[in-house]
Enzyme design. Structure first.
Site, PDB file in Angstrom:
ATOM      1  N   GLU A  77      46.164  32.643  41.140  1.00 44.30           N
ATOM      2  CA  GLU A  77      47.584  32.976  41.136  1.00 44.30           C
ATOM      3  C   GLU A  77      48.301  32.227  42.260  1.00 44.30           C
ATOM      4  O   GLU A  77      47.952  32.376  43.424  1.00 44.30           O
ATOM      5  CB  GLU A  77      47.768  34.484  41.322  1.00 44.30           C
ATOM      6  CG  GLU A  77      49.218  34.911  41.291  1.00 44.30           C
ATOM      7  CD  GLU A  77      49.392  36.417  41.440  1.00 44.30           C
ATOM      8  OE1 GLU A  77      48.877  37.000  42.407  1.00 44.30           O
ATOM      9  OE2 GLU A  77      50.073  37.009  40.580  1.00 44.30           O
TER      10      GLU A  77
ATOM     11  N   LYS B 260      55.431  52.706  52.188  1.00 51.11           N
ATOM     12  CA  LYS B 260      55.288  51.618  53.139  1.00 51.11           C
ATOM     13  C   LYS B 260      55.668  50.318  52.426  1.00 51.11           C
ATOM     14  O   LYS B 260      54.892  49.734  51.678  1.00 51.11           O
ATOM     15  CB  LYS B 260      53.860  51.534  53.669  1.00 51.11           C
ATOM     16  CG  LYS B 260      53.732  50.552  54.804  1.00 51.11           C
ATOM     17  CD  LYS B 260      52.702  49.563  54.418  1.00 51.11           C
ATOM     18  CE  LYS B 260      52.672  48.195  54.867  1.00 51.11           C
ATOM     19  NZ  LYS B 260      53.778  47.335  54.986  1.00 51.11           N
TER      20      LYS B 260
ATOM     21  N   CYS C 213      54.494  39.179  39.308  1.00 54.91           N
ATOM     22  CA  CYS C 213      53.108  39.364  38.892  1.00 54.91           C
ATOM     23  C   CYS C 213      52.934  38.936  37.446  1.00 54.91           C
ATOM     24  O   CYS C 213      51.877  38.469  37.057  1.00 54.91           O
ATOM     25  CB  CYS C 213      52.695  40.810  39.099  1.00 54.91           C
ATOM     26  SG  CYS C 213      53.804  41.982  38.340  1.00 54.91           S
TER      27      CYS C 213
ATOM     28  N   GLU D 132      48.371  47.762  40.862  1.00 52.70           N
ATOM     29  CA  GLU D 132      49.021  46.776  39.993  1.00 52.70           C
ATOM     30  C   GLU D 132      48.943  45.451  40.733  1.00 52.70           C
ATOM     31  O   GLU D 132      49.613  45.267  41.746  1.00 52.70           O
ATOM     32  CB  GLU D 132      50.456  47.196  39.690  1.00 52.70           C
ATOM     33  CG  GLU D 132      50.971  46.578  38.411  1.00 52.70           C
ATOM     34  CD  GLU D 132      51.658  45.262  38.665  1.00 52.70           C
ATOM     35  OE1 GLU D 132      50.957  44.210  38.603  1.00 52.70           O
ATOM     36  OE2 GLU D 132      52.869  45.264  38.920  1.00 52.70           O
TER      37      GLU D 132
HETATM   38  P1  NAI Z   1      49.671  41.964  50.068  1.00 51.52           P
HETATM   39  O1  NAI Z   1      48.984  42.454  48.859  1.00 51.52           O
HETATM   40  O2  NAI Z   1      48.829  41.678  51.246  1.00 51.52           O
HETATM   41  O3  NAI Z   1      50.791  43.012  50.526  1.00 51.52           O
HETATM   42  C1  NAI Z   1      51.302  44.031  49.705  1.00 51.52           C
HETATM   43  C2  NAI Z   1      51.482  45.272  50.531  1.00 51.52           C
HETATM   44  O4  NAI Z   1      50.225  45.738  51.004  1.00 51.52           O
HETATM   45  C3  NAI Z   1      52.350  45.075  51.773  1.00 51.52           C
HETATM   46  O5  NAI Z   1      53.165  46.213  51.937  1.00 51.52           O
HETATM   47  C4  NAI Z   1      51.320  44.975  52.865  1.00 51.52           C
HETATM   48  O6  NAI Z   1      51.814  45.316  54.130  1.00 51.52           O
HETATM   49  C5  NAI Z   1      50.284  45.963  52.403  1.00 51.52           C
HETATM   50  N1  NAI Z   1      48.954  45.793  52.983  1.00 51.52           N
HETATM   51  C6  NAI Z   1      48.377  44.638  53.430  1.00 51.52           C
HETATM   52  N2  NAI Z   1      47.140  44.885  53.889  1.00 51.52           N
HETATM   53  C7  NAI Z   1      46.912  46.205  53.732  1.00 51.52           C
HETATM   54  C8  NAI Z   1      45.799  47.070  54.012  1.00 51.52           C
HETATM   55  N3  NAI Z   1      44.656  46.622  54.543  1.00 51.52           N
HETATM   56  N4  NAI Z   1      45.903  48.375  53.713  1.00 51.52           N
HETATM   57  C9  NAI Z   1      47.037  48.844  53.151  1.00 51.52           C
HETATM   58  N5  NAI Z   1      48.107  48.095  52.877  1.00 51.52           N
HETATM   59  C10 NAI Z   1      48.060  46.788  53.160  1.00 51.52           C
HETATM   60  O7  NAI Z   1      50.544  40.714  49.638  1.00 51.52           O
HETATM   61  P2  NAI Z   1      51.285  39.596  50.511  1.00 51.52           P
HETATM   62  O8  NAI Z   1      50.454  39.197  51.681  1.00 51.52           O
HETATM   63  O9  NAI Z   1      52.664  40.051  50.778  1.00 51.52           O
HETATM   64  O10 NAI Z   1      51.315  38.429  49.438  1.00 51.52           O
HETATM   65  C11 NAI Z   1      50.122  37.684  49.230  1.00 51.52           C
HETATM   66  C12 NAI Z   1      49.921  37.329  47.783  1.00 51.52           C
HETATM   67  O11 NAI Z   1      49.924  38.486  46.972  1.00 51.52           O
HETATM   68  C13 NAI Z   1      50.996  36.465  47.180  1.00 51.52           C
HETATM   69  O12 NAI Z   1      50.786  35.139  47.465  1.00 51.52           O
HETATM   70  C14 NAI Z   1      50.847  36.777  45.706  1.00 51.52           C
HETATM   71  O13 NAI Z   1      49.844  35.961  45.147  1.00 51.52           O
HETATM   72  C15 NAI Z   1      50.383  38.206  45.673  1.00 51.52           C
HETATM   73  N6  NAI Z   1      51.452  39.143  45.354  1.00 51.52           N
HETATM   74  C16 NAI Z   1      51.389  39.830  44.181  1.00 51.52           C
HETATM   75  C17 NAI Z   1      52.399  40.705  43.834  1.00 51.52           C
HETATM   76  C18 NAI Z   1      52.395  41.459  42.556  1.00 51.52           C
HETATM   77  O14 NAI Z   1      53.462  41.882  42.107  1.00 51.52           O
HETATM   78  N7  NAI Z   1      51.276  41.716  41.934  1.00 51.52           N
HETATM   79  C19 NAI Z   1      53.558  40.914  44.701  1.00 51.52           C
HETATM   80  C20 NAI Z   1      53.503  40.177  45.934  1.00 51.52           C
HETATM   81  C21 NAI Z   1      52.488  39.328  46.230  1.00 51.52           C
END
Ligand code: NAI
Ligand code: MG
Length: 492
Positions: free
Chosen positions: A385, A175, A284, A250
């Site tokens: 972050e 996903k 990240c 991660e």
């Molecule tokens: P997110 O962590 O919400 O999304 C990542 C993935 O999780 C997406 O595919 C999303 O659809 C999915 N997801 C969201 N809610 C879920 C749930 N309840 N159950 C299962 N899957 C779910 O991140 P988002 O909203 O795209 O970005 C928000 C913040 O996350 C950014 O501002 C940044 O700080 C951080 N981030 C960190 C990353 C990393 O590499 N560690 C990468 C991208 C964002």
């Protein structure tokens, strides 16, 4: 407008509810395609297809050597399509083509490495304390793996999980982030055309709720591999615990880049600037907290500011562009909100501190490379972050204070140390509580080197040989060769 259906059980799959949503080009700030808006029924279909493929389909009959050969072929497929896949990433997430092309061109190595490992997965014959038994272990695929990825490096963060999963003999339902689905769908089509059997690699697109949540809670999914925010990671970890699933998380970071007065300052300036402004800070492992030894603070900061100020912004497809747009509108607002928070906390913008309005930024979501001085480690801008082109600078007196500041944070993904003093480099590497420490370099990663977080930066490690164990179960088999099966009422 182009439409991307899902990919389930070896073919394109229109969403169960026939719903679609737009996906944007961050440089233009406009939609460029439509993506299937899946729901829990689509997830169920995909997971069942994956379960069938893993238990009764041709994939289940592949020998380990055959799996390895197919993985190496998939690596070749990525290499052959690197340019088009990189262009797709750029259109959807706005990162520089130069970065995306280099990244995608490196990804075949994951398939070659784990493909090579596929036929070296072996159990053991156990030396037992009991006579008359033969006992051995088998390493078996864990089952259906759910992979949930973010928008910053969609293919890379998928493949870090997909390659070891397939090497282990698992099947996958992925996903991708709702902001960047196209490349994952395209990859599934390419892999299917290259001979990956139906149902082995499925892609369900849509939002975290319901699609991600349905994948996490589906009873046939045995492991979730997730990269993304720590908030979502916690929710997934909690759901996985309820369902007794394996999980790898991660998550984010606020990684210190630590510069001692004895460092090679030319190298350190480059390392600090690339650590935060490459990828527009949307990684990240960004080195978003610069710790500088007091006696070089002013000189070093002015050199970092000068170099960052020279960065050319604009079209990410243009080879001359050095800093691209922010990927999503919510992320753009979040970065600007943090700039406001830092200002209210009393930090000073030594560079940037606003949305970018340069003509070459057009209608895209651009933020000026921003550097805050006068920052205390306890401020929100130093602890949280941002995930954007925002660097904070904090001075330190000596090694002991550098270690205290580096570790005084809830994250622990990575750290950089710049020093020419070898014993100091080793001491720092020992004492920093993070999954990776780089000395006199920053952001080096490899398929051979474990990567992951301490503390709130996550659970588990990706890459390297041990990562394959996350996709395997150990089964112990006992065979009675010559032991009496005696009195049933006495346990021996
Ligand atoms: P997110 O962590 O919400 O999304 C990542 C993935 O999780 C997406 O595919 C999303 O659809 C999915 N997801 C969201 N809610 C879920 C749930 N309840 N159950 C299962 N899957 C779910 O991140 P988002 O909203 O795209 O970005 C928000 C913040 O996350 C950014 O501002 C940044 O700080 C951080 N981030 C960190 C990353 C990393 O590499 N560690 C990468 C991208 C964002
Ligand atoms: Mg997009």
């Amino acid at each position: 407008m182009q439409r991307y259906p899902m990919f389930i059980d070896g073919s394109d799959h229109a969403p169960h509810a026939d719903a679609w949503f737009p996906t944007d080009n961050p440089y233009l700030g406009q939609p460029w395609a439509e993506v299937a808006r899946g729901d829990a029924d689509d997830v169920d279909l995909a997971v069942r297809a994956a379960d069938r493929a893993g238990t009764t389909g041709p994939w289940a009959e592949f020998t380990a050597a055959e799996r390895g050969a197919l993985l190496r072929r998939l690596g070749d497929v990525v290499a052959e399509h690197a340019t088009e896949l990189a262009e797709l990433e750029v259109r959807d997430n706005g990162k520089l083509f130069a970065e995306m092309h280099a990244q995608v061109s490196y990804l075949p190595q994951w398939f070659y490495y784990y493909g090579g490992l596929a036929d070296k997965i072996q159990g053991a014959v156990l030396p037992l304390d009991k006579k008359g038994y033969f006992s051995y272990t088998r390493k078996e695929p864990i089952g259906v793996v759910g992979i949930i990825t973010p928008w910053n490096s969609p293919l890379m963060l998928l493949i870090w999980k997909l390659a070891p999963a397939l090497a282990a003999g698992c099947t996958v339902v992925a996903k991708p982030s709702e902001y960047t689905c196209a490349s994952t769908i395209e990859l599934a089509r390419l892999f299917h055309a290259a001979g990956l059997p139906d149902g082995v690699f499925n892609v369900v697109t849509g939002f975290g709720d319901p699609v991600g949540a349905a994948l996490v809670s589906h009873p046939l999914v045995r492991r979730i591999g997730f990269t993304g925010s720590d908030g979502t990671g916690r929710a997934i970890g909690a759901a996985a615990a309820r369902e007794l699933k394996h999980v790898g998380l991660e998550l984010g970071g606020k990684s210190p880049n630590i510069v001692f007065a004895d460092a090679d300052l030319d190298a350190a300036v480059n390392g600090v600037v690339s650590g935060i402004f490459a990828a527009t800070g949307q990684t990240c492992l960004a080195g978003s907290r610069l710790l500088v030894q007091q006696e070089i603070h002013d000189e070093f900061v002015s050199r970092v500011v000068d170099l960052a100020r020279s960065a050319r912004m604009g079209d990410p497809m243009d080879a001359h562009t050095q800093v691209g747009p922010v990927t999503t509108p919510p992320q753009y607002r979040k970065v600007l909100d943090y700039i406001e928070i830092a200002t209210k906390e009393g930090a000073t913008a030594a560079l940037g501190g606003a949305a970018a309005t340069r003509p070459e930024c057009g209608t895209g979501w651009f933020v000026e490379p921003t550097i805050f001085t006068g920052v205390e480690n306890s401020m929100r801008i130093a602890q949280e972050e941002v995930f954007g082109p925002v660097l904070v600078v904090i001075p330190f007196r000596d090694e002991a204070e550098a270690i205290t500041l580096a570790n005084d944070i809830r994250f622990g993904l990575a750290a950089g140390v710049w020093t020419q003093n070898l014993p100091r480099a080793f001491r720092m590497a020992d004492r920093i509580r993070s999954g990776t420490v780089w000395v006199n370099t920053y952001r080096a990663v490899s398929y051979m080197a474990p990567f992951g977080g301490y503390k709130d930066s996550g659970l588990g490690r990706e890459n390297g040989m041990e990562a394959i164990n996350d996709y395997l179960e150990t089964k112990t088999v006992w065979i009675n060769t010559d032991a009496p099966v005696g009195n049933p009422f006495v346990i021996r």
